[in-house]
Write an enzyme that holds these catalytic residues in place. Structure first.
Site, PDB file in Angstrom:
ATOM      1  CE1 TYR A  29      19.503  22.259  17.731  1.00 39.39           C
ATOM      2  CE2 TYR A  29      20.937  21.796  19.511  1.00 39.39           C
ATOM      3  CZ  TYR A  29      20.511  21.625  18.264  1.00 39.39           C
ATOM      4  OH  TYR A  29      21.306  20.936  17.613  1.00 39.39           O
ATOM      5  CD  GLU A  51      27.079  20.888  14.296  1.00 38.34           C
ATOM      6  OE1 GLU A  51      28.029  21.468  14.889  1.00 38.34           O
ATOM      7  OE2 GLU A  51      26.448  20.646  15.044  1.00 38.34           O
ATOM      8  CD1 TRP A  59      23.420  24.488  18.933  1.00 35.52           C
ATOM      9  CD2 TRP A  59      24.236  24.665  16.796  1.00 35.52           C
ATOM     10  NE1 TRP A  59      22.551  24.376  17.990  1.00 35.52           N
ATOM     11  CE2 TRP A  59      22.952  24.440  16.759  1.00 35.52           C
ATOM     12  CE3 TRP A  59      24.897  24.784  15.801  1.00 35.52           C
ATOM     13  CZ2 TRP A  59      22.337  24.328  15.512  1.00 35.52           C
ATOM     14  CZ3 TRP A  59      24.242  24.441  14.513  1.00 35.52           C
ATOM     15  CH2 TRP A  59      22.884  24.205  14.425  1.00 35.52           C
TER      16      TRP A  59
END
Length: 211
Positions: A29, A51, A59
């Site tokens: 990522y 988010e 996350w």
């Protein structure tokens, strides 16, 4: 372990921001997505929603459920999501593959309708968000660990957050908005010394900003 300057050197010899650690999916990522400038409306909508789901969580938790979220929310096609009704809300609340937070689920459906309104007004979500890209005077002179640790929000993210809330969006606080800005390349917050910083900056320099 993170170095004092917020950088780590991986087994491949590359020096990166510390936060992905040595986790393969998180490294991918960091290396392939985070910070690359995005102008695709579906991806922008997906990210602002995810988010919101992340609030209070990591996350990494959301990233590992992202494909489940995409399946649950029609690939984050906001015109489809805006048509979701009560039966869809109950389906999503029962979906163990996502974060089953009713408020955040309802928020995503609401925000889909707000996204349609924004496209009608600005032509695209990209045109709206990129119009808020910080100028050089609004950015730190040096992007290092100390600077970013001290500033989870900025004047720009606060400004966007307030404007989104006026437009009826929810779960879009200043911290959420700034994380969105970092991930979607509206700012380049790869640390000085990270192998991705110059690469991302080159992409940003080459980008034709949406209008």
């Amino acid at each position: 372990m993170a170095h004092q300057n917020g950088l780590i050197t991986g087994a491949d010899g590359r020096t990166r921001c510390f936060w992905p650690g040595d986790l393969p999916d998180y490294l991918a990522y960091h290396d392939e997505e985070w910070g690359k400038p995005v102008t695709d409306d579906t991806r922008l909508f997906e990210k602002i929603c995810l988010e919101g789901f992340q609030a209070g969580l990591s996350w990494l938790t959301i990233l590992r459920k992202r494909e489940n979220f995409r399946a649950a929310f029609a690939g984050f096609d906001f015109r489809e999501v805006a048509r979701f009704g009560d039966a869809d809300i109950e389906r999503l609340v029962a979906d163990k593959g996502i974060i089953r937070h009713r408020g955040k689920i309802v928020s995503t459906i609401n925000n889909a309708s707000r996204a349609i309104e924004m496209v009608d007004e600005f032509g695209s979500l990209a045109a709206y968000f990129w119009s808020h890209e910080p100028g050089p005077a609004e950015r730190p002179a040096i992007v290092d660990h100390a600077t970013l640790s001290a500033n989870p929000t900025t004047a720009v993210s606060t400004r966007i957050s307030k404007d989104l809330k006026k437009r009826g969006w929810s779960f879009v606080g200043p911290t959420t908005v700034y994380a969105f800005m970092q991930a979607m390349g509206l700012v380049n917050d790869h640390l000085e010394g990270c192998c991705r910083r110059a690469e991302v900056e080159a992409m940003r320099n080459a980008l034709e900003r949406p209008k």
